[in-house]
Write a protein that holds these residues in place. Structure first.
Motif, PDB file in Angstrom:
ATOM      1  N   SER A  27      73.500 -22.137 -16.351  1.00  0.00           N
ATOM      2  CA  SER A  27      74.116 -22.732 -15.381  1.00  0.00           C
ATOM      3  C   SER A  27      74.744 -21.488 -14.356  1.00  0.00           C
ATOM      4  O   SER A  27      74.565 -21.653 -12.999  1.00  0.00           O
ATOM      5  N   LEU A  28      75.032 -20.191 -15.004  1.00  0.00           N
ATOM      6  CA  LEU A  28      75.184 -19.088 -13.984  1.00  0.00           C
ATOM      7  C   LEU A  28      73.862 -18.636 -13.094  1.00  0.00           C
ATOM      8  O   LEU A  28      73.826 -18.542 -12.020  1.00  0.00           O
ATOM      9  N   SER A  70      68.851 -13.514 -21.217  1.00  0.00           N
ATOM     10  CA  SER A  70      69.019 -11.826 -21.920  1.00  0.00           C
ATOM     11  C   SER A  70      69.994 -11.856 -22.790  1.00  0.00           C
ATOM     12  O   SER A  70      70.139 -10.930 -23.691  1.00  0.00           O
ATOM     13  N   GLU A  71      71.258 -12.309 -22.342  1.00  0.00           N
ATOM     14  CA  GLU A  71      72.540 -12.245 -23.161  1.00  0.00           C
ATOM     15  C   GLU A  71      72.306 -12.833 -24.466  1.00  0.00           C
ATOM     16  O   GLU A  71      72.715 -12.561 -25.288  1.00  0.00           O
ATOM     17  N   LEU A  72      71.804 -14.116 -24.252  1.00  0.00           N
ATOM     18  CA  LEU A  72      71.623 -15.002 -25.544  1.00  0.00           C
ATOM     19  C   LEU A  72      70.682 -14.098 -26.622  1.00  0.00           C
ATOM     20  O   LEU A  72      70.826 -13.942 -27.873  1.00  0.00           O
ATOM     21  N   SER A  73      69.516 -13.615 -26.105  1.00  0.00           N
ATOM     22  CA  SER A  73      68.722 -12.816 -26.888  1.00  0.00           C
ATOM     23  C   SER A  73      69.271 -11.579 -27.295  1.00  0.00           C
ATOM     24  O   SER A  73      69.044 -11.089 -28.705  1.00  0.00           O
ATOM     25  N   HIS A  74      70.199 -11.086 -26.772  1.00  0.00           N
ATOM     26  CA  HIS A  74      70.783  -9.630 -27.365  1.00  0.00           C
ATOM     27  C   HIS A  74      71.959 -10.238 -28.430  1.00  0.00           C
ATOM     28  O   HIS A  74      71.840  -9.449 -29.443  1.00  0.00           O
ATOM     29  N   TYR A  79      75.436 -20.225 -29.891  1.00  0.00           N
ATOM     30  CA  TYR A  79      73.866 -20.039 -29.409  1.00  0.00           C
ATOM     31  C   TYR A  79      73.770 -21.006 -28.073  1.00  0.00           C
ATOM     32  O   TYR A  79      73.535 -20.785 -26.860  1.00  0.00           O
ATOM     33  N   LEU A  80      73.912 -22.294 -28.489  1.00  0.00           N
ATOM     34  CA  LEU A  80      73.792 -23.522 -27.455  1.00  0.00           C
ATOM     35  C   LEU A  80      74.712 -23.292 -26.349  1.00  0.00           C
ATOM     36  O   LEU A  80      74.556 -23.631 -25.096  1.00  0.00           O
ATOM     37  N   GLU A  81      76.031 -22.951 -26.697  1.00  0.00           N
ATOM     38  CA  GLU A  81      77.003 -22.900 -25.851  1.00  0.00           C
ATOM     39  C   GLU A  81      76.832 -21.626 -24.806  1.00  0.00           C
ATOM     40  O   GLU A  81      76.907 -21.770 -23.557  1.00  0.00           O
ATOM     41  N   LEU A  82      76.239 -20.472 -25.304  1.00  0.00           N
ATOM     42  CA  LEU A  82      76.121 -19.443 -24.371  1.00  0.00           C
ATOM     43  C   LEU A  82      74.904 -19.835 -23.557  1.00  0.00           C
ATOM     44  O   LEU A  82      74.799 -19.382 -22.319  1.00  0.00           O
TER      45      LEU A  82
END
Length: 130
Positions: A32-33, A106-110, A23-26
């Motif tokens: 960053s993006l 949003s991707e992390l939440s998903h 999760y932290l890496e994502l």
């Protein structure tokens, strides 16, 4: 009953600890993006704004000066003001349309939702097999 709940909580805690590195890496990659896209968009938008405003200001002044000694001076001045209003409304529409659609992380939440559902499903199966 209480021991089952503690067992489920322990399994869930182990699962969260196991996945927290991912999760932290994502989250770092998404941040960053997002930051890179935001900085690029802001810099290009500011440059475009200054160039467009400078150009349009000179065109506006040149248009009004060209009609200064005619009877249409007042009409031209109001048409130039109306053109500026129209340009402002178009810029507002473009800015609203180009605003980021996805929320930050949003991707992390998903991914967290998918993992939580998988964990619930896995531990629900464990309850039925015990």
């Amino acid at each position: 009953m209480i021991s089952e709940r503690l067992k489920r909580i322990r399994h869930l805690a182990e699962f969260v600890i196991e996945r927290s590195g991912d999760y932290l890496e994502l989250a770092g990659m998404e941040l960053s993006l997002y930051r890179s896209a935001l900085v690029t968009t802001l810099i290009s938008s500011v440059a475009l704004l200054f160039c467009a405003l400078g150009t349009l200001a000179f065109i506006s002044v040149a248009t009004i000066v060209s009609f200064w000694d005619t009877d249409n001076r007042l009409l031209v001045a109001w048409l130039v003001a109306g053109a500026w209003l129209l340009i402002t409304l178009i810029a507002l529409t473009i800015a609203a349309r180009n605003a980021p659609k996805n929320a930050l992380f949003s991707e992390l939440s998903h991914q967290v939702r998918l993992d939580a559902a998988a964990a619930r499903s896995h531990y629900a199966q464990d309850d039925h097999t015990s």
